[in-house]
Design an enzyme around this catalytic site. Structure first.
Site, mmCIF file in Angstrom:
data_model
loop_
_atom_site.group_PDB
_atom_site.id
_atom_site.type_symbol
_atom_site.label_atom_id
_atom_site.label_comp_id
_atom_site.label_asym_id
_atom_site.label_seq_id
_atom_site.Cartn_x
_atom_site.Cartn_y
_atom_site.Cartn_z
ATOM 1 N N CYS A 175 0.857 -1.271 0.157
ATOM 2 C CA CYS A 175 0.168 0.133 0.030
ATOM 3 C C CYS A 175 1.021 1.320 -0.262
ATOM 4 C CB CYS A 175 -0.928 0.156 1.226
ATOM 5 S SG CYS A 175 -2.311 -1.231 1.019
ATOM 6 N N HIS A 176 1.739 1.286 0.992
ATOM 7 C CA HIS A 176 2.550 2.590 1.109
ATOM 8 C C HIS A 176 4.099 2.367 1.439
ATOM 9 C CE1 HIS A 176 -1.579 3.373 2.417
ATOM 10 N NE2 HIS A 176 -1.330 4.651 1.446
#
Lengths: 169, 259, 421
Positions: free
Chosen positions: A133-134
């Site tokens: 995701c990040h």
């Protein structure tokens, strides 16, 4: 005389308001509390996992309280690698011994501490987990090494009820 | 105030009227003192624990209680077994679980979070085993019968030989409290049937009362907290009403009108 | 609305109010001139607002836990009752709240009937009220279906079958309502959707109801037009607010008693048995608040005419402002109407009683007589009474009887005795 009368009136109105406010508060609480986990959810707090079929160097993922739990049977090299990391290199310093009581088995919530995605196994710069995701990188002890996540992946309460069975929760 | 009085009377009348409209169909049930009735009514823990014993040893072979879990047995306001006792009770049942990693169902000892184990797989199996009659689930049975606890209590003691003019088929029994007097459940209770753990003498009357108390709790597990909260709520409302009444008098005294 | 001249004191308030006159509205609501002789029967408007809000709030909460599926609805209700934190409390408030709502609305309606509040210029308020009442019945009926007990299922079956009485298209309509060939899962899910929607429609209509009320202002026990604002009126806040609040608290005590001590007495035991399409309960009765209309339905031996009679019994109320030909509003000054009014009240109570009884023998006879009288009251007695009745003289203002010191309006109105004093 008239001042006294005003005071009494003020007291009556203040008391009425105060008692009314207490009642409103007491009425609102059940409406809020009903959204908390209910009795049946709380009762499902533990789950047992048979880990006899997990080979060294493999991870299984099980569901506990609606979240994934990673159970990794670590190889000797992986254990050595995890233990070799110096605490001062860590963003969230934790010894591997504290995270995995039995060093062969690493049990942790498979939830990135950044915003709750599930990290990918054996990916990333530290040979552990990588959150797509990040971009948080975790090492083979599940500790945060690089990226936005603030803390290491959480280790839930668990115990070995027999040689091959782990009870989580 | 006069109007207010009239409104109250009206409300009471409507309520009585409603109740009365159903009174016609009631029969005289056997009476006993229920500890859970009244403003402060609470369950008798001993009766609940004994009632549970009667349920498991007698009723549970046919009647399910699908909405109850073993954890409920240790919850506040219920039989209040200790958690350890409840765990032992749960573990004494074989619970079907699965599928396991091989895709097969397996049995394991019960846990606190498990629901009460059902005597039959499904309604059809229950009917097949009981001559076509489905032994109703007992979780909310007390609330599902017009006479409530009095009806259940009476029914358990209402078995009699049928009057000469009534002919009963096989598997049908005569019960003076049953609707239509014909019941497919045979008399289950006899004096001394259950050996109570606490040494209470297990007469039919005692067992009926205990198991009915247990069923009442099963249907209304929060009855005690309801009564306690109700008393506080109504007391609070009365206090606030009095305060508001005097505030109202004070405010209306500014003008020359009776309120 | 006569308060256009209101300007907020603060600069920010004025800026805001020029763009969205919320403060003017608030000012209107607080200062709203209300007749000062309103009695406690007038507090039920506020009580009904409370009921509606209670139903919406508890309903929203229940919808978070309820599952609208034929296989799970009953289980989910038991889940609410057993496991959800305070679930039993919220559900019992919602279930008994429906009964309290209807209790209040019946008092509200009969107050209107007694004091002639439906008459000119308040016909629109009255008709909106009738629509709200119809929607309340729809919401209550569909809400009763949701627990999916035996009464839910069979009540839904019986009520939806009413539509089959319509010639030619009736069967088609019933199938359409059910979404199948019997009451089943599609029926349940659509009833849940509509049950969720209707309260918000009611809320909107309540706003219109109050708006329409604030144009001519409140009727009052004397039933005469009053100057407003004048010495006959008081500002809504704090006078009426505190009085409504007091009455509301009394109402809440009764409400709380039901919720905490006899939460199931107004329901039916059969609804704790899960719905079974193969077995009909021995006695199908609707909730108490629908019993009078149920009695009217059953008193007519023809299927179509029964349905027509039941619907007319409600819709006839909408025509009431024109059926009642009397110019005098309050029954206080209508000695004959007052007597017929009480006969009507008793008649409706009798209808309610026989509605709960089996439709046979004496009960059926009573139901027929009571039904006939119900229509007679509205269609014959009221129109004729307006012309024939000799009414008492009415006072010129509502302060007059108050200043006269006598609650007996007739003597207070008597000009001679008044001036002689």
């Amino acid at each position: 005389m008239s001042e006294k009368k005003t005071n009494r009136r003020d007291f009556l109105f203040t008391a009425t308001y105060a008692v009314g406010a207490v009642g409103i508060g007491a009425t609102i609480w059940p409406m809020i509390d009903q959204m908390n986990p209910d009795a049946s959810v709380k009762a499902l707090a533990s789950t047992e996992v048979d880990v006899s079929t997990v080979d060294p160097g493999k991870t299984i993922t099980v569901l506990w309280r609606g979240k994934p739990v990673f159970i990794r049977r670590r190889t000797l090299e992986e254990i050595a690698e995890a233990k070799a990391v110096k605490l001062e290199d860590l963003k969230h310093p934790e010894k591997d011994e504290d995270r995995a009581k039995n060093p062969e088995w690493l049990v942790m919530l498979g939830v990135c501490t950044h915003l709750g995605c599930v990290p990918l196994d054996q990916k990333g710069d530290y040979n552990g987990w990588f959150c797509p995701c990040h971009g948080s990188h975790y090492d083979i002890s599940g500790r945060i090494r690089k990226g936005p996540a603030p803390t290491n992946m959480e280790v839930p309460k668990y115990e070995f009820v027999s040689a091959n069975t782990i009870k989580i929760g | 105030m006069k109007n207010l009085f009239r409104i109250s009377i009206f409300i009471i009348l409507v309520v009585c009227f409603h109740n009365k409209s159903f009174a016609a169909e009631k029969v005289e049930y056997l009476k006993t003192d229920w500890s859970f009735k009244g403003l402060f009514g609470k369950f008798d823990r001993g009766a609940l624990q004994r009632g549970y014993q009667v349920y498991t040893e007698v009723c549970a072979s046919c009647h399910s209680m699908k909405y109850l879990s073993y954890r409920n047995l240790a919850e506040k306001g219920g039989p209040e077994f200790t958690e350890a006792q409840a765990k032992v009770i749960a573990a004494s049942f074989e619970v079907k679980d699965g599928p396991n990693a091989d895709g097969e169902m397996f049995t394991r000892p019960g846990k606190l979070s498990d629901k009460f184990v059902m005597p039959y797989e499904n309604v059809k199996a229950a009917q097949a085993a009981n001559g076509g009659a489905y032994p109703p689930d007992m979780s909310v049975l007390v609330k599902a019968r017009g006479g409530g606890v009095d009806y259940i209590y009476s029914l358990l003691q209402g078995y009699e030989d049928p009057p000469a003019d009534i002919k009963l088929d096989d598997g049908v029994y005569y019960n003076k409290f049953m609707y239509g007097n014909k019941i497919k459940m045979a008399n289950q209770l006899s004096d001394g049937l259950v050996e109570y753990a606490d040494g209470t003498n297990s007469t039919v009357e005692q067992m009926s009362k205990d198991v009915t108390t247990f069923l009442m709790w099963a249907a209304e597990p929060h009855l005690e907290s309801r009564h306690q909260m109700g008393f506080k709520a109504i007391l609070y409302l009365i206090i606030l009403t009095i305060l508001v009444y005097f505030s109202m008098k004070r405010i209306w005294s500014r003008i020359e009108t009776e309120v | 609305m006569s308060d256009h001249e209101y300007t907020p004191k603060s600069k920010v308030g004025k800026w805001f109010n020029d763009r969205l006159p919320l403060l003017t509205l608030a000012n209107h609501l607080t200062d709203y001139p209300t007749p000062k002789n309103l009695n406690y029967w007038w507090t039920f408007g506020g009580i009904l607002t409370f009921c509606l809000i209670t139903q919406i709030v508890t309903g929203l909460v229940l919808a978070m836990h309820y599952i609208a599926h034929a296989d799970m609805a009953f289980d989910s209700v038991e889940h609410i009752m057993r496991d959800v934190n305070y679930g039993w409390l919220i559900r019992y408030i919602h279930a008994n709240g429906a009964s309290m709502f209807f209790l209040a609305v019946y008092i509200h309606i009969f107050r209107s009937l007694f004091y002639g509040s439906y008459k000119s210029p308040r016909e629109i308020i009255w008709i909106i009220g009738i629509i709200i009442y119809l929607l309340m019945m729809a919401a209550a009926f569909m809400g009763y279906v949701l627990p999916w007990g035996q009464m839910s299922f069979w009540g839904a079956t019986v009520i939806t079958n009413l539509f089959s009485a319509i010639p030619l298209v009736g069967e088609g309509i019933v199938t359409w309502l059910w979404g199948g060939y019997s009451v089943d899962n599609p029926t349940l899910t659509r009833f849940f959707t509509l049950h969720y929607l209707i309260p918000f429609l009611i809320l909107g209509l309540v706003v219109l109801h109050i708006w329409a009320l604030h144009v001519p202002g409140n009727n009052n026990p004397v039933g005469i037009d009053i100057q407003k604002p004048s010495k006959d009126t008081v500002p809504f806040h704090p006078y009426i607010v505190i009085k409504d609040g007091f009455a509301l608290l009394m109402f809440m005590i009764v409400f709380a008693f039901f919720v905490f001590y006899t939460p199931n007495i107004l329901g039916h035991a059969d609804n704790y048995i899960e719905a079974d399409p193969l077995v009909t309960p021995a006695h199908i009765v609707p909730e108490w608040y629908l019993l009078p209309f149920y009695a009217i339905l059953r008193s007519v031996p023809d299927k179509l005419l029964g349905v027509v009679a039941m619907l007319s019994a409600i819709l006839i109320l909408a025509a009431l402002p024109w059926l009642d030909t009397s110019k005098i509003r309050s029954a206080v000054f209508r000695p004959l109407y007052r007597q017929f009014y009480w006969i009507l009240v008793i008649d409706v109570l009798i209808l309610g009683y026989v509605g709960a009884m089996p439709a046979e023998g004496l009960y059926l006879l009573i139901a027929r007589v009571a039904t006939a009288y119900y229509f007679l009251h509205f269609l014959v007695i009221l129109p004729v009474l307006g012309f024939k009745e000799k009414t008492l003289p009415i006072p010129l203002s509502i302060t007059e009887p108050v200043l006269g010191g006598s609650p007996n309006f007739a003597t207070a109105r008597n000009k001679e005795s008044f001036t002689n004093k």
